[in-house]
Design an enzyme around this catalytic site. Structure first.
Site, PDB file in Angstrom:
ATOM      1  CE  LYS A   1      -5.665   1.827  -0.354  1.00 53.90           C
ATOM      2  NZ  LYS A   1      -6.071   1.892   0.978  1.00 53.90           N
TER       3      LYS A   1
ATOM      4  CE  LYS B   1      -3.472   2.366   2.789  1.00 55.93           C
ATOM      5  NZ  LYS B   1      -4.463   2.226   3.856  1.00 55.93           N
TER       6      LYS B   1
HETATM    7  C1  PBG Z   1      -7.744   3.047   5.621  1.00 57.43           C
HETATM    8  C2  PBG Z   1      -7.903   2.908   4.138  1.00 57.43           C
HETATM    9  C3  PBG Z   1      -7.690   3.883   3.155  1.00 57.43           C
HETATM   10  C4  PBG Z   1      -8.065   3.313   1.938  1.00 57.43           C
HETATM   11  C5  PBG Z   1      -8.453   2.004   2.198  1.00 57.43           C
HETATM   12  N1  PBG Z   1      -8.342   1.764   3.563  1.00 57.43           N
HETATM   13  C6  PBG Z   1      -7.253   5.290   3.277  1.00 57.43           C
HETATM   14  C7  PBG Z   1      -5.895   5.624   3.729  1.00 57.43           C
HETATM   15  O1  PBG Z   1      -5.034   4.773   3.903  1.00 57.43           O
HETATM   16  O2  PBG Z   1      -5.690   6.821   3.949  1.00 57.43           O
HETATM   17  C8  PBG Z   1      -8.025   4.027   0.620  1.00 57.43           C
HETATM   18  C9  PBG Z   1      -9.082   3.618  -0.364  1.00 57.43           C
HETATM   19  C10 PBG Z   1      -9.389   4.629  -1.423  1.00 57.43           C
HETATM   20  O3  PBG Z   1      -8.744   5.698  -1.557  1.00 57.43           O
HETATM   21  O4  PBG Z   1     -10.319   4.359  -2.184  1.00 57.43           O
HETATM   22  N2  PBG Z   1      -6.439   2.891   6.055  1.00 57.43           N
HETATM   23 ZN    ZN Z   2      -5.958   3.697   8.118  1.00 58.70          ZN
END
Ligand code: PBG
Ligand code: ZN
Length: 340
Positions: free
Chosen positions: A263, A210
């Site tokens: 992601k 991520k």
């Molecule tokens: C929570 C989370 C996020 C997303 C998925 N789970 C946001 C972040 O990490 O700030 C992002 C999903 C999206 O942007 O569609 N940690």
């Molecule tokens: Zn988070």
């Protein structure tokens, strides 16, 4: 005189001839290793603690934050059209509900746990994933528990996040998906699932690779999870960190992940392909995140391309890179588009 220089030689190399393999639409589809199907798709849902609310998220086209009472009527037609899986994000809005420990994350009366129970009962065939993180529930908006100096306390965070994962699993989630990026959380969750005797029926999907960046903005609007200070760069991966992503993927496989997620998706197709290579015996998921979705809508609105054409192209790219599961805000549209 010889004609070999001006026409194709029947005795020579014919590797220049490719069109024959894809002149027909069906033959073109055969060129892909996998086709987009409804069963690959997971639809993100934002569920607030305002039971009757249904509010459009301005930066996330056509997506709403819903209270639990709006959920079943919204999902009924989608399930009828072939929706097979959702991933739940809780959005606590009640004043004073957030604190430094993210206590509300596993509130048995909170929107996620109540929704898991409701959806399991009302849609027995629907596969329920629960995103596991603290950022929606912490007063500071970070994805874990902090030390006095504002940095993550990894040990306390992993302990808390694995408890939250257990609460969702015990409520009936088929899949728990930790997105917090604390070190060692996959192992901690797996061990608790084993200890509880439910590890055989709960899938552990790791947001292993991520990346930090500016593509999560609309999500944070939707979920109210913008950090109140600083950013997430010390726990989400740096955009150039391909080697780091590979190490995170290998680590999470070794810690017991059932699925590896990458992601965002479109800017990280090389990482999806790495995940496919490193995790060749696991399903690989990719999340086309909120900023990617909003960009595609903005491009279509500006006349750069047709929305449906770009939705398909972007998902075909994600599949080609190696994903077999896609988390996507386009799922409702695909349920129509894939029906033909
Ligand atoms: C929570 C989370 C996020 C997303 C998925 N789970 C946001 C972040 O990490 O700030 C992002 C999903 C999206 O942007 O569609 N940690
Ligand atoms: Zn988070």
């Amino acid at each position: 005189a010889s004609t070999a220089a001006t026409s194709v030689s029947i005795s020579g190399d014919l590797s220049s001839q490719l069109h024959s393999g894809y002149s027909h639409p069906l033959a073109r589809s055969w060129q892909a290793e996998r086709q987009l199907t409804k069963s690959m798709l997971i639809y993100p849902l934002f569920i607030s603690d305002q039971d009757d609310e249904e509010v459009l998220i301005p930066s996330l086209p056509n997506q709403y934050r819903r209270g639990i009472n709006r959920l079943v009527p919204f999902l009924e037609p989608l399930v009828r059209k072939g929706l097979q899986s959702v991933i739940l994000f809780g959005v606590p809005l009640a004043p004073g509900v957030k604190d430094a420990l993210g206590t509300a994350a596993d509130d048995p009366e909170g929107p996620v746990i109540k929704s898991i129970r409701l959806l399991r009962e009302r849609f027995p065939q629907l596969y329920i994933c629960a995103d596991v993180c603290l950022c929606e529930y912490t007063s500071h908006g970070h994805c874990g528990i902090l030390r006095e100096d504002g940095t993550l306390n990894n040990h306390l965070s992993v302990d808390r996040i694995s408890d939250v994962a257990m609460a969702y699993a015990n409520a009936g989630a088929h899949c728990v998906a930790p997105s917090d990026m604390n070190d060692g959380r996959i192992r901690a969750i797996k061990l608790k699932l084993i200890e509880e005797g439910i590890s055989h029926q709960v899938m552990l999907m790791s947001y292993a690779a991520k990346f930090s960046g500016c593509l999560y903005g609309p999500f944070r609007d939707a979920a109210g999870s913008q950090p109140s200070f600083g950013d997430r760069r010390c726990y989400q991966l740096p955009p150039g960190g391909r080697g780091l992503a590979r190490r995170a993927i290998i680590r999470d496989i070794n810690e017991g992940a059932d699925v590896i997620m990458v992601k965002p998706a479109g800017q990280y197709l090389d990482i999806i392909s790495d995940a496919k290579e490193l995790g060749k015996d696991l399903p690989i998921a990719a999340y086309q995140v909120s900023g990617e979705f909003a960009m595609i809508h903005a491009g279509a609105k500006a006349g750069v391309f047709d929305l449906k054409a770009m939705a398909f192209e972007s998902h075909e790219g994600i599949l080609r890179a190696g994903a077999t599961i896609v988390v996507s805000y386009f799922v409702p549209e695909f349920l129509d588009w894939l029906s033909v």
